[in-house]
Each structure stands twice: as structure tokens, then as C-alpha cells.
Design an enzyme around this catalytic site. Structure first.
Site, PDB file in Angstrom:
ATOM      1  N   SER A 137       0.803  -1.212   0.000  1.00 49.01           N
ATOM      2  CA  SER A 137       0.000   0.000   0.000  1.00 49.01           C
ATOM      3  C   SER A 137       0.841   1.269   0.000  1.00 49.01           C
ATOM      4  CB  SER A 137      -0.916  -0.015   1.238  1.00 49.01           C
ATOM      5  OG  SER A 137      -2.052   0.788   1.011  1.00 49.01           O
ATOM      6  N   CYS A 159       2.396   6.593  -6.983  1.00 48.53           N
ATOM      7  CA  CYS A 159       2.319   7.823  -7.775  1.00 48.53           C
ATOM      8  C   CYS A 159       3.115   8.950  -7.125  1.00 48.53           C
ATOM      9  CB  CYS A 159       0.867   8.259  -7.951  1.00 48.53           C
ATOM     10  SG  CYS A 159      -0.117   7.044  -8.838  1.00 48.53           S
ATOM     11  N   PRO A 183     -13.658 -20.034 -11.631  1.00 46.64           N
ATOM     12  CA  PRO A 183     -14.714 -19.435 -10.794  1.00 46.64           C
ATOM     13  C   PRO A 183     -14.255 -19.059  -9.380  1.00 46.64           C
ATOM     14  CG  PRO A 183     -15.105 -21.782 -11.138  1.00 46.64           C
ATOM     15  CD  PRO A 183     -13.986 -21.405 -12.054  1.00 46.64           C
ATOM     16  N   TYR A 226     -19.654  29.696 -11.687  1.00 53.13           N
ATOM     17  CA  TYR A 226     -19.000  30.894 -12.191  1.00 53.13           C
ATOM     18  C   TYR A 226     -18.987  32.039 -11.193  1.00 53.13           C
ATOM     19  CZ  TYR A 226     -18.491  35.382 -14.516  1.00 53.13           C
ATOM     20  OH  TYR A 226     -18.100  36.653 -14.835  1.00 53.13           O
TER      21      TYR A 226
END
Lengths: 577, 577
Positions: free
Chosen positions: A55, A59, A299, A449
Site C-alpha cells: 500500500s 504515484c 470461478p 462561475y
């Protein structure tokens, strides 16, 4: 939604906890393990990770190399101890699974303690991807590194620390060659420059960040050059030798680059040996084939992450996509399926990705133009250069957007480069893509906006407006790539000001500023002499008005998508007047 | 899409240019006029504006007051001269339309030149809105201002310049009272503080920015207080008097606030007198009723902007929505309809809006909780406090998001407050709302991730995950507003660390850190004694794990949405231990 899986085969008999083995403890695998525990408090969940860490923030590695993430511990989001405490997971690092025996439902695992077999009711394969080793002689040279894991970044930091110290001491030798200008390659370049190294960047494609459309890439090249990076595009590294002092990288064009450090990141491929040996079905690209619930052809075996085959939302093509977001969601879905929990429909992958390159951001979602051309998908391309917020508010940065639309108006893909606001627009466009939105829908989007944040007509709305006009015939377009054809068969009309024209223009173009077009209409009509008129301005706005004036007067005018700005990017020789 | 209008009635007979009159020259009116010209080079387009300016940046006015937009000219995006040059528009400022005569298809217009009548084939009404004048005695006091137009900001700047100079000279009197803490009121406060004034903010509602959900508003109140603003919530201004030196504002709680400047912005209402007098249909809220093409009940009259009735996307309620984006698109649509151009389907309005309050951003889209409660719409509310980008990357700011979902998972509305990344998430959520997305869809969104920009599980994905768990029964929720009921009928279980608990907690809560819950399960079970267990942590994540552990052990546990953070916002008395 009801899961198509039959959970009964996996729910153990009354009272016996479900045994789940997860192979690979990073993004997808750890998401699966955590979700499993949350759904089933009694299951026995074993996570087998061949590396030292689980973990970890893969990145984040380039930003630890640069020093921006200073503490190494910040990359280690969880440890086996914290995962035991909060999720009661049995996480074993340094455990490599060497075989899967589907018949006996066991994995064979090797560790410092020797070889063991572990049985499972459900197995989740999350083996990830491995770095592609390009065909370069001498890749075993001690100066050659890659950037995929925590040990990789530890090794790189040691080298860079030494080189940076040498440079501080006045030694000019602190040169790095980075091979591969993809996402991680560019992040590595940024990190090495931040540490004071002189960096050469080698890329086989004709532009940096090959997934990006060619007309946006020059923005990145300029930014790299402005930070002292030497670019070598359209060439490959053929060998890494040694000159007695350090490495020497030889390129396919004969260039020899002495280097104290070589970083190779030319892509990844799915790590599927284990799945292949276990007899699982693989797709045509070699990735593990899974169903909508991440279940493989066995499976009792699921697979998630960089090693599995996904379908691309726009092209429908199947293949692996090494992205953290989809990997996490696949892990969650596999756990849901194993526990008989409602699973959510698997959405086809858009390939949304983003990278920071010094002060610029580049991002993409959906199909790029090269893919659409290769797959023969009809599309109209729209270029936009717009402020990232209201132009009258200080600090507006130009946002360069490219989007492709199907003839029926459906959005197919979009890309952006700029100093601000790129991530927002690409995320909105990724959401619009997922919704199957058209140019009409983009035009009608109601985005937030106020002057510091956007414009009453947001750049995403503008993409919709321009695509509507291009597709419904209000404003036929021509593209920068069509320049030779435009010069040969049409009148090229430049409607910028005389001053802008004097600063650089297409040789052979007629200059009539758009505000003079009504009074000089006859002059333009006569110059065209029955030929179509290929209009352009700086960005495409004034030439749109001009195109409408000319078409309103009965002439066959078309507007250059992206204007002079895009024209120069595609035809660099036009840069000087 | 084919327009349902019959353009033939509006296309003039062969060779005669179409005559279009536009009443109102700002957002919607000017968008209509510009689009008209682009679609019809021969039309005669007259724009009649009663004010001195057309097409000015009304959303920029507060930033000119603050000085952030330094040049007044930056607000004046176009002038009659530039509009003549580029679009051949006949723009007349200082021209007030006093009547419409639908029978003769003429408007009556008054100007310095006297009264005239102008004929039209098509008329577009874009009269905008007018400031609501609250029931306050003495509003004619010369210190009372509003902030709607360029002349308003000119007058305000003159006062503020004088007050700022007095303050610099050591005069303590430079006090402003702002009445109304809506979007423009907050922008005015920010501007006045930036100019060095001591500001009192008066709001009738019990929290600032009334459209915002109550549990997010304290973030804004704290930010305002941190910048020295004195808040007066839940009170109204009853009168403005004069103490011989300046104004005195008296509040409904008896407070008297001496003020050198009073700014009143308590909302707007549609300017519909002209439409009413012309006999056009108005909706129940008094706004002009239009069809999907913006056409009014008169086939030759269209209406756009703040004065027209729109339908809200979530509630279906009809009413005016004073926002620039929808106004611009309505103008475009009216022009398309008049010219017989393909019109795009009018999307119901989401009410997306955003405001900067010093270092914070607050934004909203869709329906807020108050509206959903009032309209009796069943909904599940999810609170999230998450980093605006990866937590391991430096500079992550906490983003506070609230979203409401229908029982079937459909997104109904979302709001956010934070120092970074709020605008992006609200734009993504506005796009998702428009698409009719559910919690499942949000969970599957594929957004751009690299550490400087987001997380592999973006806050928007997390909203989806949490809502899925809340709606499918995996993680039943309780809300901060239910605290009294939780204390009366359940065991309140705080699973934060002992240190966090010591720093402040709910009186009567049991503290068992989530990592100890498996070993202390029996203790918790016994303390509950058959009652449900209301779990909470700081933000909702650890308590989710705890809820799953307890439910996995057969107990009836539920998780507090938003955790201690939201609990404190709703129950301020909990702030101290």
C-alpha cells in the site's frame, strides 16, 4: 443491481470463516482486502506481497525523488501492523507466490521461511505490471535505474544526493539521461532538474508525452527547454556504454550522451506469468481476461489492477490500463462479488490521466486523435485557447483544449495543457464522456462561475458551442494539418490586425482585419476568385465572425480550428515572420 | 433537433432585412444580439439599454470595489463602438423602453432625444432583475448604497477611497454595515475589509450564505470572524437613522451600529413591469413565462435572463434564477429560434453558484437540504471531509463536501467549502447532476489523478462510495441533528483515540478506539444493553470500520455522517470539552 455471481459457492459452510488470498498488496489488491474485511468480519484474509512494502504511494515516488515529499515514511500509507490493527488483515511482505493450483485451491508461496502452500476459497490476483525493458544494449550498467518501487526511489535518491553534492562542490559532471517521455518519465525529469542535474530526455515518438495530441505537445517541449532540459525526439537509445568515468548513452541518430545517471521508463506490461501458468484465459494483449465482476475464467479466482484487460469506453478496444483509480475500484468490485454483495456495473475505462511538467499541467481523457485516426472513427476536432477564468479578473492563464466529437455530436475525447484550470476541465469532460454527452450537452452545462474561478461561458461550454457550429454547418472548419491544401486550392485569409500580421503570417495569406471585412468584402471576393476561403485569426474567435460575414455574403468560407496559435504548433517554421 | 418555431413568420419578405429589437444590453440581451448577427448578416439589430453601459462585467463589480480589478475599463467588455465594428450592431445606451405595443409590433423608447417608436419583427426582452428594497426605514440616507451596476461601484469606490484615506490619517471612523450575507453581500464584505474598513454583516437567516447547508456555514462564519468581520445573524435591519456624524443602523435585536457606509444587497426580483404591461403571461413567481425556445405568450416576443421563469432540475419548481451562464445560453437560444436555426433543448437549471470568501471557496449545485425538506423529497445526506489532493503530497487542504441522494441513489444536490479544489468538485458534481448520475456512477467516475491534483479515490468517488454504503444498508447513518435522540435512546460510541476524546467529546459517550474494538467487543455490547449503537469518529472513516465490526458481530450500529467535525458545526456548545 444484483450480482450475477453465485456467492453460495464461496460462502463457507456454516461457521467456517471464508479464506481469501490476495496476491499483491498495492492499489487494487489492498483495496480488495480492505473491502473484504469491511464486508465480512469473520473472513481470513491473507495478503501476499513479494516486495518489502504494501500500500505504498507509487504515484508519489517522483515527488520523493525531487524532495517535494521530503519524508520517505509519507509514501508508506500503511504497514502490515497498521493493517492488522484496523482491518485485522494478515499481510505478509517478502512473500512471492510462485504458482497457483486451481484444482486444490492453493497458492505456492516462497519467503525467507521457505516454501509453503496456502489454501483459499477465493483468490484475488493483483500482480500489477512490470517495467518494459527496451531493446537497448548495456542496460545492466550500474548507472541505469528505473522508477517503479520504493527500493527504486531509494537507490535513485542515493545517486542524486551524491551527484547534487558533487555539483555543489563545483564538479560539472551531474548529468542524467531519461529514456521515455511518458507520464513517469516527465515526472522523473522534473525531479532531476529540481535536484540540479543537467537532463537529456530521449523519446522515440516525435513529441513528448505520446498520448497527447501532437499540436499540444510543443507547449510541454517549450516548458522543458525553458527549464534547461535537452530534448531528443524521434530517436531511441541504442546502447549504454562506459567511458571509464561514467555511462555513455548512444542514440539512434549517433548522438553520444555521457551520463552519471540513466533513468529508463518506457512503459509497463501486465505481470501475468502466474495467471498464464495457472491456465487462466488471457486477452489478445496478454492481460488477464475478467468478467463484469472481475472474475477470471476460474470461478474461484478474481483479478484486478494493471494486469487485467479492460474495455476502452470510446474505442471499445480491450487491453490493460495501468491507472490507480480503476485498480482501486476493481479491487472493491472483486470483494463485493466474493462476499455476495451487490456489485456496481463496471464502467469502460476512459484512460483519464494527468501530469505536472514544471509550471504546466497536461491531461487527457477518452480517445486522442491518433487513436481515432488509427481506428477509423469519424470525428471533428475542435481547438480552444481560453482564459482559465474571466479575462477581466487578474491572473487569467490561457488554457489550451482540444476535443474530438463524432458526427452526431457525441464527445469522444479531450485534452488540455495550461498553467491553471486544466485538471478541472478534464475532470468535467471525463464526467461528460462517461455520461455520453454531446456538443449540445456541453454547451448547456451549468458550471460554477465567479470571476476567480471561471467564465459565464466556461471553456467547456465554449467547446460545445464551437463543436455545434462546426458540426451543423454554421462554421465549417479547416485544420492546421490542411495548410498545404489550403494554400494550393483556397484563399488563405488572415483577419488579425495589421500589426499581428506583420509579426508573422502564412506566406501568401491575404490580411483583412475582421472589422474591415464588411467594407472590403468585394476585395476579398475578387481575391478568392471563386475559390473557397480559408480564414484564420489568432485563436479562432475573430475568424469565426469573419467566416459568418463571408458566408452571409454567399462565399464558401471555413474557419481554422485553433487559429495561428495551433498553426504555429503544427508548422514550427511559421514562428518567424 | 428541429426547432418547433415557425421561422417563416419572422423571416421578412424577400430582400427585406429582419428587424430585431433587444431590450437590455448586458448578459442575455447581448448574447442574443451577437448570436443574431452571426446567424443573419443582413438583419437590423437594435439594442436598447437604459443604463450608460452595455455588456459590462457585473460579476466583477465587487473586485473593482476591492481594487483587485484595478482598471475600471476592465469591467467594460464592449462599447457600442466595438460592437458596431465587429458585429454591426446598433447599440443605444441611455435608451429606456417604456412600453411594448404587440399589436403594431413597436416599442416606445425614451432617451435624451425624446420619445420614439421602433418597429420590430422580433423583440427580445432582457430587462434583468432589480434589487429588492427591504422594509427598512430610512433607506434614502445618503450613506446607503447597493452594488448592481457600474454607477453603483463608482459611487461606492468614491466613498471607500475617502474613508480609507480618513483611516490612514488616524480617524477610527471607517465603519461599514453590509445588510444581506448572500453571494454579492459576501463579496462586498471581502472588498470592504480589503480596503481597511471595519465591517458589520447583518443577515436575517440563522447562517451566512443562506443557500448553503447550515452545517457548512460555520466554516464561512469562522473565516469572516478571522478577518475581523462582526456577524449579526438571525436579525434584520429595521431602520437607518443619522447621529449627526453619519448613519446609524438599528437591528431587530436593538443593536445600534454607527456606520459611514451601508451596503444593502438582500436579493433581486425580475424586472417584469414592461412584460406585464404588454400583456405577456407571467408565471406564479412573477417572472416571464417562456417556452423551450424562450418565446413568450406573444409569438413575436422572446425573453431571456434574470426576468424569465426557468424550471429547477431537481425540484421541478419554476421561478427566476439570476445567473449569468443560463442568461447567456438563453440569449443564444432565442437568437437561434428567431433565425430558424436548430435550437438545443433547454436544460432545467441546477442553480450552480460559487463565491470566494477570503481564503475559502463555497459552492453549490442542485437542491440543498432545506429545499429537499421543504418539498418533502426523501433523501440521504452524506458528509465528507477529505484532502483536496493526495494526503502524502504537501499542501493538501481539507475539502468539506455535503451531497444528497434519493433513495434510488440519484444525486440531488451537492455543496462544498474549502481552501482549494472546491470549484473542481462542484463542477464535476454539476455535470453528474445534469447526467442524472447515481451514487454508483459517482463511485465509477474516472477523474484525473496525480498527487498534485487529486487522489486515486477522488472526493467525488468517495461521496459515491459512502452513499452506496448508506443506501444499501452496509453502513446505516445517523445525522448530527439526531444527537439528542441518539443520547436518549442509543449508546453513543466515540471510536477516536483517547487523546482526541480528552480534547472534547459528547457528554455521555463511551470511548473505545476503533483498533481496540475487536478485543473490547463484549464491553461495548454490554454497554449498549440491547440499544442501537451510534458510532462516530472525527470525520466518519474510522467509525465506518467500527460500524462494520459491530454489525459483523450482530449489533445494530450506525455511523455519524461527517463525524465530530460536522457534529461540532451543528452543536457549537460541543466545541469545548
Amino acid at each position: 443491481m444484483t450480482s450475477p455471481t453465485s456467492p453460495t459457492s464461496l460462502t463457507s459452510t456454516a461457521g467456517t470463516p471464508r479464506r481469501v488470498v490476495v496476491v499483491g498488496g498495492v492499489a487494487g489488491g489492498m483495496s480488495a482486502a480492505a473491502r473484504l474485511r469491511r464486508l465480512d468480519e469473520t473472513a481470513h484474509v491473507v495478503v501476499l506481497e513479494q516486495g518489502e512494502h504494501v500500500s505504498f504511494a507509487n504515484c508519489g515516488l517522483p515527488y520523493h525523488l525531487s524532495g517535494e515529499i521530503e519524508r520517505r515514511e509519507a509514501l508508506l500509507l500503511h504497514t502490515p501492523e497498521t493493517l492488522r490493527a484496523s482491518l485485522d488483515l494478515d499481510v505478509r511482505t517478502g512473500h512471492r507466490v510462485t504458482a497457483v493450483d486451481p484444482a486444490s485451491r492453493e497458492v505456492v508461496v516462497e519467503s525467507a521461511a521457505g516454501t509453503a502452500r496456502i489454501g483459499y476459497d477465493a483468490l484475488i490476483l493483483a500482480p500489477g505490471a512490470v517495467a518494459v525493458r527496451p531493446p537497448v544494449d548495456g542496460l545492466d550498467h550500474p548507472s541505469v535505474h528505473t522508477l517503479r518501487t520504493v527500493p527504486d526511489v531509494d537507490a535513485l535518491r542515493a545517486v542524486v544526493d551524491r551527484l547534487a553534492a558533487q555539483r555543489t562542490a563545483g564538479d560539472e559532471r551531474a548529468r542524467a539521461v531519461v529514456v521515455g517521455a511518458g507520464f513517469i518519465g516527465l515526472e522523473a525529469v522534473e525531479a532531476l532538474v529540481a535536484r540540479g542535474l543537467q537532463v537529456h530526455l530521449v523519446e522515440l515518438a516525435d513529441h513528448v508525452l505520446p498520448p497527447l495530441d501532437a499540436e499540444l505537445a510543443p507547449l510541454l517541449s517549450d516548458e522543458l527547454a525553458a527549464h534547461g532540459v535537452d530534448l531528443h525526439l524521434g530517436v531511441s537509445a541504442t546502447s549504454v556504454g562506459d567511458d571509464g568515468v561514467g555511462a555513455v548513452v548512444t542514440l539512434s541518430d549517433g548522438t553520444r550522451l555521457p551520463a552519471d545517471l540513466v533513468v529508463v521508463n518506457v512503459g509497463v506490461r501486465p505481470a501475468t506469468q502466474l495467471a498464464r501458468d495457472a491456465g487462466l484465459d488471457l486477452g489478445p494483449t496478454g492481460a488477464i481476461r475478467v468478467d463484469a465482476d472481475q472474475r477470471t475464467s476460474d470461478p474461484h479466482i478474481w483479478a484486478v489492477g494493471d494486469a487485467v484487460e479492460v474495455q476502452h469506453a470510446v474505442t471499445g478496444l480491450a487491453g490493460p490500463v495501468p491507472l490507480a483509480g480503476p485498480a482501486n475500484r476493481q479491487g472493491r468490485r472483486a470483494a463485493d462479488a466474493i462476499c455476495g454483495h451487490r456489485t456496481t456495473p463496471q464502467a469502460p475505462v476512459l484512460g483519464t490521466a494527468i501530469v505536472r511538467v514544471f509550471g504546466l499541467t497536461a491531461a487527457t481523457t477518452g480517445a486522442n486523435q491518433a487513436t481515432l485516426r488509427r481506428e477509423g472513427v469519424p470525428h471533428e476536432v475542435v481547438h480552444l485557447h481560453a482564459g482559465h477564468h474571466a479575462g477581466y479578473f487578474p491572473g487569467a492563464e490561457t488554457l489550451h483544449l482540444v476535443a474530438s466529437f463524432a458526427p452526431d455530436g457525441r464527445l469522444l475525447g479531450a485534452q488540455g495543457v495550461g498553467r491553471a484550470g486544466v485538471d478541472k476541465r478534464i475532470d468535467v469532460l471525463a464526467t461528460a464522456l462517461r455520461a455520453g454527452f454531446t456538443a449540445d450537452d456541453l454547451a448547456e452545462l451549468e458550471l460554477a462561475y465567479a470571476p476567480p474561478y471561471g467564465s459565464a461561458k466556461d471553456p467547456v461550454n465554449m467547446l460545445g458551442f464551437v463543436a455545434q457550429n462546426a458540426l451543423d454547418g454554421t462554421m465549417p472548419q479547416w485544420q492546421a494539418a490542411d495548410l498545404d491544401e489550403a494554400l494550393a486550392h483556397t484563399l488563405v485569409l488572415d483577419v488579425r490586425s495589421a500589426k499581428e500580421f506583420a509579426d508573422g503570417h502564412v506566406p501568401g495569406a491575404l490580411n483583412v482585419p475582421h472589422t474591415e471585412l464588411r467594407t472590403r468584402f468585394a476585395e476579398v471576393r475578387d481575391a478568392a476568385g471563386g475559390r473557397p476561403i480559408s480564414v484564420h485569426c489568432a485563436s479562432g474567435m475573430r475568424s469565426y465572425l469573419a467566416t459568418r460575414i463571408l458566408r452571409g455574403g454567399g462565399l464558401d468560407a471555413r474557419n481554422l480550428s485553433g487559429g495561428w496559435f495551433t498553426l504555429r504548433a503544427v508548422h514550427p517554421h511559421l514562428t518567424t515572420a
